[in-house]
Design an enzyme around this catalytic site. Structure first.
Site, PDB file in Angstrom:
ATOM      1  N   HIS A   1       1.192  -1.512   0.195  1.00  0.00           N
ATOM      2  CA  HIS A   1      -0.034   0.146   0.037  1.00  0.00           C
ATOM      3  C   HIS A   1       0.932   1.617  -0.296  1.00  0.00           C
ATOM      4  O   HIS A   1       0.146   2.816   0.166  1.00  0.00           O
ATOM      5  CB  HIS A   1      -0.469   0.385   1.432  1.00  0.00           C
ATOM      6  CG  HIS A   1      -2.343  -0.959   1.262  1.00  0.00           C
ATOM      7  ND1 HIS A   1      -3.008  -0.733   0.216  1.00  0.00           N
ATOM      8  CD2 HIS A   1      -2.049  -2.114   1.527  1.00  0.00           C
ATOM      9  CE1 HIS A   1      -4.419  -1.370   0.085  1.00  0.00           C
ATOM     10  NE2 HIS A   1      -3.818  -2.250   1.508  1.00  0.00           N
TER      11      HIS A   1
ATOM     12  N   LYS B   1      -8.615  13.512   5.232  1.00  0.00           N
ATOM     13  CA  LYS B   1      -7.553  12.171   4.695  1.00  0.00           C
ATOM     14  C   LYS B   1      -7.620  12.105   5.862  1.00  0.00           C
ATOM     15  O   LYS B   1      -6.905  13.486   6.678  1.00  0.00           O
ATOM     16  CB  LYS B   1      -6.953  12.303   3.635  1.00  0.00           C
ATOM     17  CG  LYS B   1      -6.684  13.619   3.422  1.00  0.00           C
ATOM     18  CD  LYS B   1      -5.835  13.215   1.360  1.00  0.00           C
ATOM     19  CE  LYS B   1      -7.639  13.120   0.886  1.00  0.00           C
ATOM     20  NZ  LYS B   1      -7.149  11.629  -0.490  1.00  0.00           N
ATOM     21  N   ARG B   2      -6.181  11.565   6.432  1.00  0.00           N
ATOM     22  CA  ARG B   2      -5.015  11.052   7.124  1.00  0.00           C
ATOM     23  C   ARG B   2      -4.620  12.532   6.964  1.00  0.00           C
ATOM     24  O   ARG B   2      -3.828  12.586   6.333  1.00  0.00           O
ATOM     25  CB  ARG B   2      -4.616  10.405   6.912  1.00  0.00           C
ATOM     26  CG  ARG B   2      -3.044   9.882   8.072  1.00  0.00           C
ATOM     27  CD  ARG B   2      -2.637   8.769   7.832  1.00  0.00           C
ATOM     28  NE  ARG B   2      -2.769   7.742   6.753  1.00  0.00           N
ATOM     29  CZ  ARG B   2      -1.328   8.099   5.997  1.00  0.00           C
ATOM     30  NH1 ARG B   2      -0.024   8.393   6.860  1.00  0.00           N
ATOM     31  NH2 ARG B   2      -1.100   7.377   5.108  1.00  0.00           N
TER      32      ARG B   2
ATOM     33  N   LYS C   1       0.430  14.951   1.094  1.00  0.00           N
ATOM     34  CA  LYS C   1      -0.974  14.220   0.842  1.00  0.00           C
ATOM     35  C   LYS C   1      -1.026  15.459   0.909  1.00  0.00           C
ATOM     36  O   LYS C   1      -1.965  16.517   0.618  1.00  0.00           O
ATOM     37  CB  LYS C   1      -1.690  14.023   2.012  1.00  0.00           C
ATOM     38  CG  LYS C   1      -2.297  11.936   2.043  1.00  0.00           C
ATOM     39  CD  LYS C   1      -2.998  12.405   3.113  1.00  0.00           C
ATOM     40  CE  LYS C   1      -2.558  10.033   3.620  1.00  0.00           C
ATOM     41  NZ  LYS C   1      -3.047   9.082   1.913  1.00  0.00           N
TER      42      LYS C   1
ATOM     43  N   THR D   1      -9.171   6.089  -1.876  1.00  0.00           N
ATOM     44  CA  THR D   1     -10.222   5.256  -2.489  1.00  0.00           C
ATOM     45  C   THR D   1     -11.585   6.491  -2.078  1.00  0.00           C
ATOM     46  O   THR D   1     -12.263   6.456  -3.163  1.00  0.00           O
ATOM     47  CB  THR D   1     -10.911   4.501  -1.422  1.00  0.00           C
ATOM     48  OG1 THR D   1     -10.425   4.677   0.114  1.00  0.00           O
ATOM     49  CG2 THR D   1     -10.272   3.674  -2.020  1.00  0.00           C
TER      50      THR D   1
ATOM     51  N   LYS E   1     -15.141   7.524  -3.846  1.00  0.00           N
ATOM     52  CA  LYS E   1     -16.023   7.764  -3.070  1.00  0.00           C
ATOM     53  C   LYS E   1     -16.974   9.433  -3.133  1.00  0.00           C
ATOM     54  O   LYS E   1     -18.235   9.619  -3.629  1.00  0.00           O
ATOM     55  CB  LYS E   1     -16.260   7.918  -1.199  1.00  0.00           C
ATOM     56  CG  LYS E   1     -15.545   6.660  -0.724  1.00  0.00           C
ATOM     57  CD  LYS E   1     -15.033   6.778   0.355  1.00  0.00           C
ATOM     58  CE  LYS E   1     -14.386   5.343   0.972  1.00  0.00           C
ATOM     59  NZ  LYS E   1     -13.997   5.408   1.754  1.00  0.00           N
TER      60      LYS E   1
END
Length: 818
Positions: free
Chosen positions: A368, A558-559, A564, A666, A670
């Site tokens: 991952h 998100k985290r 990110k 993901t 969504k």
């Protein structure tokens, strides 16, 4: 007229129900459970009593299906899938189970007869604190799809008492508090005391006859707790089996009676620590040891359980690959490779080479991450002290692998990279390499990610085993992430194209022919606005902030991690704030910036980014010069239930990671499934989303993965880019100089200094392109018919990202199950 089934209140008229109807039967079951298992009279029951009665009544119906499908597996000797994951972010289960069992409307009617609202009871259910982010949510989606596709499966993990943590925001800072989701019990779970196994640590390995015996210095009992996982339309009910830990002697009475009251409980405390917290900080030696103990604890218990079941029903352990497929979800359960070899050799008497062959044909591994620091490795002395027999097995595996590499003509550099032992500096055991060599299949989770695996972190292993790596692009379950979280949009889609998409998400493609239909566009927009109104109301109650539902809702949830790039979003927010104030004459699009996510407790920069988001929000939201044109919100304690509120209300989905660093994502799937347009880099599954929805229905910007690597190789100089970009320079200067932190002007000096000095995550390099893409978003938003058509095309073309499709590919290509 049939007799009344129940009386809701002494002052309420008697309500009669047909005792033969499914609603009446459900009503009678709830009342029976309320009285005989919850122990409450209907007139005295509180909302939490009704919630428990509702869950237990539904659970009774699920149990029948659970037993029936399990029996069918035994009778047909079906092959089982075993999914090992340190996280399962399952969220609330009541709504999910009701929908998949087809009982939502009946339950609503049954509860309404008692003056109860099902949605209110659903909100009483705590989110299970069993995961953190995408990894755990993917595991939950996969479990639901395994049941939906009628594939026999167990999920294995840890029953965390306090999970990750409950995030509070105090004066803008993240504060971690224990998550107490189990404080009042969990009505979904079943204790399986017969499924208990001893897990050892430490000790020594001694000769025993013709073999050896590991004599652990410490042993802990792992005991199973099962939760049923219901597939769509109740096709199958599978099992999520979570392990809890207890000491073999919970209290040492002699020590207690001698006055050592704390020491007498030391063994129980040590066992309890294994199942308390997800991802304990591993910045200290004690933290590293706890993480490794956790990973071995759940892997060892799971492998013992798998072998026990196989021997019980199939006999010979040599047939394990024919009856069991073990999937390792990332590197956390990698020690399962050595544990399976150990049990096959030491307990079941196989020769090492045969055990190694059985292991490799049974296990598969999903990677991952491409971040080297996330590919777990453990100091060799720690690993050998805790798991001395496994250290021997790792060395034995390594000798075989390195001989293969030498025989294949690989040079010393490649052999050193392939080795399971990192000999550079502190000697460490490489868990990703162990998983790779111990698996017959190694898959990435998006096309780009899989290609990069072959050329970066696993380049040499790929050269040695060129047929192992394959791609399985992630997916999300459309039941939870469309049908349940967005019933309004689901209803509009059903009216437009019928019900086929409920069973096959790829049937959403029928919407393409209607994307330009003005009436459909209006209906989709009405649903979106209603979702935004509901979210605005929720955030007003939660945080006291007022949001305009007619503004563009721009969401990044998100985290919190530097790759990110929440920081890129925040820097552009500051630049936009400055532009709105400097040019009030322009026709600015009202925008609400919504952030959410948790930072690891020891991750300083991530926690500083959360503080920056809140500092910017405080300044911007109180500035009358921007009016209603810009609002910034950081939503605390982001979890599955919040995502189910936020995602259906989003207009714009921020997927802006540095290219080449996000494996898949993901959340991007969504959001698109719920009609949000994506602004993002060509990273992870964004690449495939762009290919599916079309270039005109997504906002792509920034460097590609190849360009990022080229910049770094050529000697990237962010200072030159900053000097050439007036907006970027002003925004960085404002943050660094304390404009948003007047109480501590130097708070963000080092954070922004990192962008000037090295900018590893390419914030400066991508800023101008990102800002330009945001202005393209503004222009497109002003053309509402075009925006609505693009939203419909996003929904229409992302059905391929269903986890049903992903699991079907795993089943066919990796597991060999139907």
């Amino acid at each position: 007229m049939p007799p009344a089934v129940r009386v809701a209140d002494a002052t309420e008229p008697v309500v009669t129900l047909d005792p033969n109807s499914s609603v009446a039967q459900l009503d009678a079951l709830i009342l029976d459970v309320l009285r005989h298992r919850v122990g409450k009279d209907e007139l005295a029951a509180k909302p939490h009593d009704w919630f428990n009665a509702t869950v237990l009544a539904l659970r009774d119906k699920i149990i029948d299906r659970w037993i029936a499908t399990t029996r069918r597996t035994y009778e047909t000797k079906g092959k089982r899938v075993y999914y090992l994951s340190l996280e399962f972010l399952i969220g609330r289960l009541l709504r999910d189970a009701l929908a998949n069992m087809g009982l939502t409307r009946d339950m609503e009617k049954a509860l309404r007869e008692h003056g109860l609202d099902l949605s209110v009871l659903e909100d009483l259910e705590p989110d299970a604190a069993l995961g953190n982010g995408g990894l755990g949510r993917l595991a939950a989606c996969f479990m639901e799809s395994l049941a939906t596709l009628d594939i026999p499966a167990y999920g294995y993990g840890i029953r965390y008492v306090n999970g990750m943590f409950r995030q509070r925001i105090v004066d803008g800072w993240q504060v971690e508090r224990p998550e107490t989701w189990l404080a009042h019990g969990n009505p979904w779970e079943f204790d399986r005391r017969e499924s208990a196994y001893r897990v050892g640590f430490g000790g020594e390995v001694v000769e025993s006859g013709e073999g050896v015996e590991w004599k652990p210095a410490e042993q802990i009992e792992a005991s199973a707790v099962d939760t049923p996982v219901v597939g769509w339309r109740g096709a199958r009910v599978n099992t999520l089996r979570l392990w809890t830990a207890t000491a073999l002697e919970p209290i040492k009475l002699d020590a207690f009676n001698a006055g050592d009251h704390f020491g007498a409980l030391a063994d129980e405390v040590r066992a309890d620590a294994l199942v308390r917290v997800l991802y304990p900080a591993d910045s200290s030696p004690a933290g590293q040891e706890l993480r490794l103990r956790q990973e071995y604890f759940f892997s060892a218990a799971s492998i013992q359980d798998i072998l026990r079941r196989h021997v019980q029903f199939h006999g010979d352990v040599r047939t394990l690959p024919d009856q069991a497929a073990i999937q390792l979800n990332d590197t956390h359960p990698s020690v399962a490779v050595a544990e399976l070899v150990r049990l096959l050799v030491d307990v079941h008497g196989l020769e090492f080479d045969e055990a190694w062959d059985v292991t490799r044909r049974t296990i598969a591994y999903t990677n991952h991450t491409l971040l080297p620091e996330a590919l777990e490795s453990w100091p060799l002395p720690l690993f050998e002290r805790l798991l001395p027999r496994h250290m021997q097995i790792v060395y034995a595996i390594n000798s075989r692998v390195l001989r293969e590499a030498r025989k294949a003509g690989m040079d010393d550099r490649a052999i050193a990279a392939i080795s399971l032992i990192d000999e550079g500096g502190e000697r460490r055991v490489r868990m990703a390499n162990l998983a790779f060599v111990g698996a017959h299949s190694v898959n990435g989770v998006a096309a780009l990610h899989t290609d990069l695996m072959k050329t970066t972190v696993f380049a040499d292993l790929h050269a040695l085993y060129p047929s192992k790596i394959n791609n399985k692009t992630n997916g999300v379950t459309p039941r939870r992430w469309l049908q349940q979280c967005n019933p309004g949009l689901t209803g509009v889609i059903r009216d437009a194209i019928g019900d086929a998409f409920l069973d096959d998400a790829e049937q959403l493609s029928a919407l393409n022919a209607l994307a330009g239909d003005a009436v459909l566009g209006e209906r989709v927009a009405e649903v979106k606005r209603a979702n935004k109104v509901a979210l605005a109301r929720h955030l007003k109650d939660l945080m006291g902030v007022r949001l305009d539902p007619d503004a563009l809702f721009d969401v990044q949830i998100k985290r919190i991690h530097e790759y990110k790039r929440q920081l890129l979003n925040l820097v552009e927010t500051v630049a936009l704030y400055d532009q709105i104030r400097s040019h009030p004459e322009r026709d600015w699009v009202p925008r609400v910036k919504i952030f959410g996510g948790k930072a690891a407790p020891s991750y300083h920069n991530a926690k500083l980014i959360i503080k920056l988001a809140n500092d910017i929000a405080r300044r911007v939201n109180s500035d009358p010069s921007v009016g209603g044109l810009l609002k910034v919100v950081f939503v605390p304690n982001y979890n599955v239930s919040l995502a189910e509120r936020i995602i259906p209300a989003a207009d714009l989905s921020e997927q802006i990671s540095t290219a080449g660093m996000e494996a898949s994502g993901t959340g991007n799937m969504k959001f698109a499934l719920n009609g949000a347009l994506t602004i993002g880099t060509l990273d992870g599954a964004n690449v495939e989303i762009k290919d599916r929805v079309g270039d005109d229905n997504i906002f792509i910007f920034g460097l590609t993965a190849d360009e990022v690597e080229q910049r770094r190789a050529e000697g990237y100089r962010p200072g030159e880019i900053i000097a050439a970009s007036r907006e970027l320079q002003q925004a960085l200067s404002a943050i660094a100089s304390g404009v948003f932190s007047p109480d501590d002007p130097n708070r963000y000096r080092d954070l922004i200094g990192g962008i000037h000095d090295h900018d590893w995550f390419m914030i400066a390099a991508d800023f101008d392109a990102y800002a330009a893409a945001q202005r393209r978003v503004d222009a497109y938003w002003n053309d509402q018919p075009a925006w609505r058509a693009s939203a419909i095309r996003n929904v229409a073309n992302v059905g391929w990202f269903s986890s049903d499709r992903t699991i079907g590919e795993y089943a066919r290509d990796i597991w060999g199950v139907k």
